[in-house]
Enzyme design. Structure first.
Site, PDB file in Angstrom:
ATOM      1  N   CYS A  74       0.840  -1.203   0.000  1.00 29.58           N
ATOM      2  CA  CYS A  74       0.000   0.000   0.000  1.00 29.58           C
ATOM      3  C   CYS A  74       0.876   1.254   0.000  1.00 29.58           C
ATOM      4  O   CYS A  74       0.581   2.242  -0.675  1.00 29.58           O
ATOM      5  CB  CYS A  74      -0.946  -0.001   1.197  1.00 29.58           C
ATOM      6  SG  CYS A  74      -0.141  -0.295   2.779  1.00 29.58           S
TER       7      CYS A  74
ATOM      8  N   THR B 163      -1.967  -2.392  11.648  1.00 30.15           N
ATOM      9  CA  THR B 163      -2.389  -3.513  10.793  1.00 30.15           C
ATOM     10  C   THR B 163      -2.483  -4.783  11.639  1.00 30.15           C
ATOM     11  O   THR B 163      -2.072  -4.809  12.799  1.00 30.15           O
ATOM     12  CB  THR B 163      -1.417  -3.753   9.623  1.00 30.15           C
ATOM     13  OG1 THR B 163      -0.133  -4.075  10.150  1.00 30.15           O
ATOM     14  CG2 THR B 163      -1.325  -2.537   8.717  1.00 30.15           C
TER      15      THR B 163
ATOM     16  N   ARG C 182       4.401   3.253  13.172  1.00 29.17           N
ATOM     17  CA  ARG C 182       3.051   2.719  13.330  1.00 29.17           C
ATOM     18  C   ARG C 182       2.375   3.532  14.434  1.00 29.17           C
ATOM     19  O   ARG C 182       2.930   3.667  15.527  1.00 29.17           O
ATOM     20  CB  ARG C 182       3.106   1.238  13.713  1.00 29.17           C
ATOM     21  CG  ARG C 182       3.605   0.322  12.596  1.00 29.17           C
ATOM     22  CD  ARG C 182       2.646   0.352  11.410  1.00 29.17           C
ATOM     23  NE  ARG C 182       3.067  -0.494  10.318  1.00 29.17           N
ATOM     24  CZ  ARG C 182       2.639  -1.736  10.115  1.00 29.17           C
ATOM     25  NH1 ARG C 182       1.785  -2.293  10.960  1.00 29.17           N
ATOM     26  NH2 ARG C 182       3.050  -2.421   9.068  1.00 29.17           N
TER      27      ARG C 182
END
EC number: 1.2.1.12
Length: 337
Positions: A154, A184, A236
């Site tokens: 992505c 994720t 993240r």
């Protein structure tokens, strides 16, 4: 017009969203799903209700029997094979298989789908040896004799169109990328073991977690002119969807920030329309939820130090945008045959 028949292996985040994209497309027909870990009734529930993308509102989804789902009147066959070689894709007419388990990402493992009757396999992850294609960047290099491809990541799908425009117009000497990336499925809800990546084992909802990403280096595979010129890392962060790329580059040809903005805007309205977006409003991450473009350049967020050194910011819905490109890549492969 004949529809493109697809099958999906792995009904996780990307598998389910590729199914949603396919079921909303006039030219694509979902004919089969394989997942050994989910029963048909649980598949229906997971498909219907989505914390991020909301409830499915298009047509009713129900279980016909243990091997069949009904999407409205449309029957979709369900398999539960652990070994991809055993999935009888051919019986359902599935020509293209989306490999979205995250397990069979190299060429040899993904090739197992061909034994069951699939004609082509699209891996929904980066691959160490399958050719990688980013729609809008290098998909025209696909040749009909290539049976197994990767749709890259992505983040590569966000970065590559932006890097292509900048390199084509101004030239990139070198650059660094940071992606501020949503949580994720590989991350942990609470601190837990993660032997290869200790920081990655820390609680996802409570931390900003520095992480590695191969996305910038992968741009060198889809844009050979940039090979060795880009690298990067990830943070993240505790959001569930939508990520943002920060690309900082040194330019070959001097350009003002206004000239750079104008070039990106022009491309977003031309050849890269639908892939690269351009916004000047004061938006935040949730404003891009459900955006099916790969990369949406934020004109107000970037900044130039001088005419040779600039930071560019581009958003992406790392789930929906990416899943939309998986289906676009299949369309391109089908039309190239």
């Amino acid at each position: 017009m004949a529809k493109i028949k697809i099958g999906i292996n792995g009904f996780g985040r990307i598998g389910r969203l590729v199914a949603r994209v396919a079921l909303q497309s006039d030219d694509v027909e979902l004919v089969a799903v394989n997942d050994p870990f989910i029963t048909t009734d649980y598949m229906t529930y997971m498909f219907k209700y989505d914390t991020v993308h909301g409830q499915w509102k298009h047509h009713e989804v129900k279980v016909k029997d243990s091997k069949t789902l009904l999407f409205g009147e449309k029957e979709v066959t369900v398999f539960g094979c652990r070994n991809p070689e055993e999935i009888p894709w051919g019986e359902t007419g599935a020509e293209f298989v989306v490999e979205s388990t995250g397990v069979f990402t190299d060429k040899d493992k993904a090739a197992a789908h061909l034994k069951g009757g699939a004609k082509k396999v699209v891996i929904s992850a980066p691959s160490k040896d399958a050719p990688m294609f980013v729609v809008g960047v290098n998909e025209k290099e696909y040749k009909p004799d290539i049976d197994i491809v990767s749709n890259a990541s992505c983040t590569t799908n966000c970065l590559a169109p932006l890097a292509k425009v900048i390199n084509d117009r101004f030239g990139i000497v070198e650059g660094l990328m940071t992606t501020v990336h949503a949580i994720t499925a590989t991350q942990k809800t609470v601190d837990g073991p993660s032997s290869k990546d200790w920081r990655g084992g820390r609680a996802a909802s409570f931390n900003i977690i520095p992480s590695s990403t191969g996305a910038a280096k992968a741009v060198g595979k889809v844009l050979p002119a940039l090979n060795g010129k880009l690298t990067g890392m990830a943070f993240r962060v505790p959001t569930v969807d939508v990520s943002v790329v920060d690309l900082t580059v040194r330019l070959e040809k001097p350009a003002s920030y206004d000239q750079i903005k104008a070039a990106i805007k022009e491309e977003s309205e031309g050849k890269l329309k639908g892939i690269l977006g351009y916004v000047e409003e004061d938006l935040v991450s949730t404003d891009f939820q459900g955006d099916n473009r790969s990369s949406i350049f934020d004109a107000k967020a970037g900044i130039a130090l001088n005419d040779n050194f600039v930071k560019l910011v581009s958003w992406y819905d790392n789930e929906w945008g990416y899943s939309s490109r998986v289906v676009d890549l299949i369309r391109h492969m089908y039309n190239t045959q």
